[in-house]
Design a protein around this motif. Sequence first.
Motif, PDB file in Angstrom:
ATOM      1  N   GLU A   1       1.102   5.492   1.912  1.00 56.90           N
ATOM      2  CA  GLU A   1       0.418   4.212   2.056  1.00 56.90           C
ATOM      3  C   GLU A   1       1.432   3.074   2.095  1.00 56.90           C
ATOM      4  OE1 GLU A   1      -3.420   1.834   0.230  1.00 56.90           O
ATOM      5  OE2 GLU A   1      -2.800   3.698  -0.731  1.00 56.90           O
ATOM      6  N   MET A   2       2.485   3.215   1.294  1.00 58.05           N
ATOM      7  CA  MET A   2       3.507   2.176   1.286  1.00 58.05           C
ATOM      8  C   MET A   2       4.246   2.135   2.620  1.00 58.05           C
ATOM      9  SD  MET A   2       6.336   1.156  -1.507  1.00 58.05           S
ATOM     10  CE  MET A   2       7.673   0.003  -1.132  1.00 58.05           C
ATOM     11  N   ASP A   3       4.532   3.318   3.181  1.00 56.61           N
ATOM     12  CA  ASP A   3       5.191   3.357   4.499  1.00 56.61           C
ATOM     13  C   ASP A   3       4.369   2.602   5.537  1.00 56.61           C
ATOM     14  OD1 ASP A   3       7.256   4.846   3.526  1.00 56.61           O
ATOM     15  OD2 ASP A   3       6.694   6.713   4.536  1.00 56.61           O
TER      16      ASP A   3
ATOM     17  N   LEU B   1       2.202  -3.982  -4.572  1.00 58.66           N
ATOM     18  CA  LEU B   1       1.755  -2.628  -4.234  1.00 58.66           C
ATOM     19  C   LEU B   1       1.304  -1.912  -5.496  1.00 58.66           C
ATOM     20  CD1 LEU B   1       4.725  -2.005  -1.811  1.00 58.66           C
ATOM     21  CD2 LEU B   1       2.373  -2.500  -1.177  1.00 58.66           C
ATOM     22  N   GLY B   2       0.863  -2.726  -6.462  1.00 61.22           N
ATOM     23  CA  GLY B   2       0.499  -2.179  -7.763  1.00 61.22           C
ATOM     24  C   GLY B   2       1.715  -2.117  -8.666  1.00 61.22           C
ATOM     25  N   THR B   3       1.485  -1.705  -9.902  1.00 61.02           N
ATOM     26  CA  THR B   3       2.606  -1.511 -10.815  1.00 61.02           C
ATOM     27  C   THR B   3       2.278  -0.339 -11.736  1.00 61.02           C
ATOM     28  OG1 THR B   3       4.002  -2.493 -12.532  1.00 61.02           O
ATOM     29  CG2 THR B   3       1.712  -3.193 -12.509  1.00 61.02           C
ATOM     30  N   ASN B   4       3.317   0.363 -12.148  1.00 62.52           N
ATOM     31  CA  ASN B   4       3.106   1.436 -13.122  1.00 62.52           C
ATOM     32  C   ASN B   4       3.461   0.959 -14.524  1.00 62.52           C
ATOM     33  OD1 ASN B   4       2.334   3.021 -10.997  1.00 62.52           O
ATOM     34  ND2 ASN B   4       4.328   4.029 -10.780  1.00 62.52           N
TER      35      ASN B   4
ATOM     36  N   ASP C   1       9.570  -5.498  -3.989  1.00 68.93           N
ATOM     37  CA  ASP C   1       8.273  -4.925  -4.365  1.00 68.93           C
ATOM     38  C   ASP C   1       8.217  -4.808  -5.889  1.00 68.93           C
ATOM     39  OD1 ASP C   1       9.930  -2.792  -4.943  1.00 68.93           O
ATOM     40  OD2 ASP C   1       8.541  -1.287  -4.159  1.00 68.93           O
ATOM     41  N   GLY C   2       9.213  -5.377  -6.539  1.00 68.70           N
ATOM     42  CA  GLY C   2       9.209  -5.422  -7.999  1.00 68.70           C
ATOM     43  C   GLY C   2       9.358  -4.082  -8.688  1.00 68.70           C
ATOM     44  N   SER C   3       9.741  -3.053  -7.925  1.00 69.82           N
ATOM     45  CA  SER C   3       9.693  -1.719  -8.531  1.00 69.82           C
ATOM     46  C   SER C   3      10.916  -1.377  -9.376  1.00 69.82           C
ATOM     47  CB  SER C   3       9.476  -0.645  -7.460  1.00 69.82           C
ATOM     48  OG  SER C   3      10.446  -0.734  -6.451  1.00 69.82           O
TER      49      SER C   3
ATOM     50  N   ARG D   1      -4.479  -5.098 -10.600  1.00 66.99           N
ATOM     51  CA  ARG D   1      -4.593  -4.175 -11.742  1.00 66.99           C
ATOM     52  C   ARG D   1      -4.717  -2.755 -11.212  1.00 66.99           C
ATOM     53  NH1 ARG D   1      -3.862  -8.468 -13.565  1.00 66.99           N
ATOM     54  NH2 ARG D   1      -4.413  -9.349 -15.565  1.00 66.99           N
ATOM     55  N   GLN D   2      -3.650  -2.250 -10.644  1.00 70.66           N
ATOM     56  CA  GLN D   2      -3.706  -0.862 -10.168  1.00 70.66           C
ATOM     57  C   GLN D   2      -2.310  -0.255 -10.158  1.00 70.66           C
ATOM     58  OE1 GLN D   2      -5.095  -1.549  -5.948  1.00 70.66           O
ATOM     59  NE2 GLN D   2      -3.175  -0.520  -5.439  1.00 70.66           N
ATOM     60  N   LYS D   3      -2.276   1.067 -10.233  1.00 72.54           N
ATOM     61  CA  LYS D   3      -0.998   1.779 -10.167  1.00 72.54           C
ATOM     62  C   LYS D   3      -0.406   1.644  -8.769  1.00 72.54           C
ATOM     63  CE  LYS D   3      -1.086   4.229 -14.165  1.00 72.54           C
ATOM     64  NZ  LYS D   3      -0.212   3.864 -15.261  1.00 72.54           N
ATOM     65  N   ARG D   4       0.869   1.907  -8.658  1.00 72.29           N
ATOM     66  CA  ARG D   4       1.528   1.838  -7.356  1.00 72.29           C
ATOM     67  C   ARG D   4       0.902   2.818  -6.360  1.00 72.29           C
ATOM     68  NH1 ARG D   4       5.776  -1.359  -6.566  1.00 72.29           N
ATOM     69  NH2 ARG D   4       6.401  -2.396  -8.489  1.00 72.29           N
ATOM     70  N   VAL D   5       0.883   2.405  -5.103  1.00 67.55           N
ATOM     71  CA  VAL D   5       0.253   3.234  -4.078  1.00 67.55           C
ATOM     72  C   VAL D   5       1.178   4.386  -3.692  1.00 67.55           C
ATOM     73  CG1 VAL D   5      -1.047   1.277  -3.205  1.00 67.55           C
ATOM     74  CG2 VAL D   5       1.164   1.825  -2.184  1.00 67.55           C
ATOM     75  N   SER D   6       0.632   5.348  -2.969  1.00 66.62           N
ATOM     76  CA  SER D   6       1.418   6.513  -2.562  1.00 66.62           C
ATOM     77  C   SER D   6       2.495   6.115  -1.564  1.00 66.62           C
ATOM     78  CB  SER D   6       0.497   7.548  -1.914  1.00 66.62           C
ATOM     79  OG  SER D   6       0.056   7.028  -0.665  1.00 66.62           O
TER      80      SER D   6
END
Length: 576
Positions: A238-240, A213-216, A170-172, A230-235
């Motif tokens: 939501e990811m679960d 799943l977005g990126t910070n 997920d690239g996190s 173009r959005q921040k990572r989801v909660s």
Amino acid sequence: MFDPPSFSSSPLSAFAIPPFPVLLSSFFFIVMTIILTPYWSKGVQRLKPASPPPEKLRHGLVPSAFNEGVHAERALAQLRGKDQPLEKYIFLSRLKSDDPDLFYKLCLENMAEITPIIYTPTVGDACIKFSHIYRRPEGLWVSIKDKGNIKNVLNNWPRIDEARISVVTDGSRILGLGDLGVNGMGISIGKLSLYVAGAGILPQSTIPICLDLGTNNQAFLEDPFYLGLRQKRVSEQEMDEFMDEFMHEMTQAFPKMMIQFEDFSTDKAFRYLERYRRQYPVFNDDIQGTGAVVLSGLMNAAKLSSAASGMPLNAHRILFFGAGSAGVGVATQLQSFFTLQGLSVEEARRRIWLIDSQGLVYESRGRLAEHKKYFARNDYSGPPMTDILDIIDYVKPTALLGLSTISGAFTPEVLQLMAAINPRPIIFPLSNPVRLSECSFNDAVVNTNGTVLFASGSPFPEQEFVGRVLYPGQGNNMYIFPGLGLGAILSRATQVTDSMVEASSLGLANSLTEEEHAAGLLYPRVERIREISAHIAVQVIRAAQKANVTHSPELAKMDDSQLHALVKRKMWNPSF
Ligand SMILES: *[C@@H]1O[C@H](CO)[C@@H](O)[C@H](O)[C@H]1NC(C)=O
Ligand SMILES: *[C@@H]1O[C@H](CO)[C@@H](O)[C@H](O)[C@H]1NC(C)=O
């Protein structure tokens, strides 16, 4: 001419056309498949009969004095002619799609040179710049916008029946580089190249997957070339939900698939491994692969250390410098070292000590992070012990392992003290990259008078010391995951059990040749990776059979040599 500009300029159009088979004429299918999974085409230069275009076009397209052997030399010279590692990466990535046989031939014959380009450290750079150097699709992108519809995205993969293994990120937390969003795709691609090179997994059976799943990462969010949402990572919730759907649909779409999680941020890595490991064949290399490769090196080091000191193997004492989740993850796996010597899990736990940023980790010190509690000591209750030299004096470890990413933490005094209390001290500075290593091989050799048993996370050069050449071990996951993956695939494992991971570790530890033992190595030479992987795969299959998690009754009837022969037969080799 086989990469028509109209397609290569907008290759993503291939993904935009739903249901794949319905819309495509055979011509489009061929062109698309070349673009999507280029391993079907052979090198343009060679135009092997199996590949488009048809045989009759060959004459005149191949230069008259073309020679395959010379061409391999030529490609290597082209590679070496580039001075920037990233340029080499781009060259190899292109070569892989143009001519996979040649690409893998070069990988196998120049392992030590090429692995650092297609994987760490260069792949880190490639990931940072992935959206800038991007040329063509090489994997599957599944985004949070696909939630509720993941099944259809997965079904767009062109060679669905052949899929056996995927690396999913997920690239996190890409390497030590943090949140790289969808630029993490580079990691999935690179890792799967190593599965192919290292264990002969069929190239067309691999699927690199990057979850969006977005990126910070603010810089990426502002970068016009960035390939992700173009959005921040989801909660977390939501990811679960997304992950539950993703995992379910993966096993529906690809029932014979093993899934490897890669470079999720630490909390998510543990969370999703735990959530799915009893339900699906899933494996986390950062957690389990690292643990297995360290365990393997420790087994070989402990034998040499015990031979010098006379200490029984079950009396070793392991001190961890660094008690983050990586450190604790490895510590947890290293309990196997002692349980394999006949100790109970509780006794094994007692042979491991942790140091965190506040010193020795013990129960009465005060509030401890959850993941440290298991190894917190209850046999010390004095004032906080913060100096590593005092702690070594107190614990008298036979092995000192670094997972702190604190460069130079193993000072000359630390190394000298370890050498003073051990005829052959075990020193494993495991932090990556090289610049964050707790000490260098040279430091370790010089400060232990050449007695050190050394393995690091990053590669160090060999050292000459009073007329002898000493070789550092590198606890490279590359030793473990290809063979483990191959074993899991061939046995059609429904889970990757702890016992399978432990078997991969033991398999690696006992794969050294006489010559490698004589040279004092802790790990075999990586050039023998195919042999090592075959050996590991056999052990993994046996462990899967014992755990009753296989779907391959025919393998259970084979003896070890038959099974070994089968594993070798199943390995793909580049035809070049
Ligand atoms: C260092 O090792 C050599 C043998 O390799 C030994 O002769 C010498 O005494 C050692 N030096 C110290 C200071 O231990
Ligand atoms: C192995 O698993 C199968 C199906 O999951 C089950 O029917 C069988 O009883 C199991 N055997 C053992 C020895 O656990």
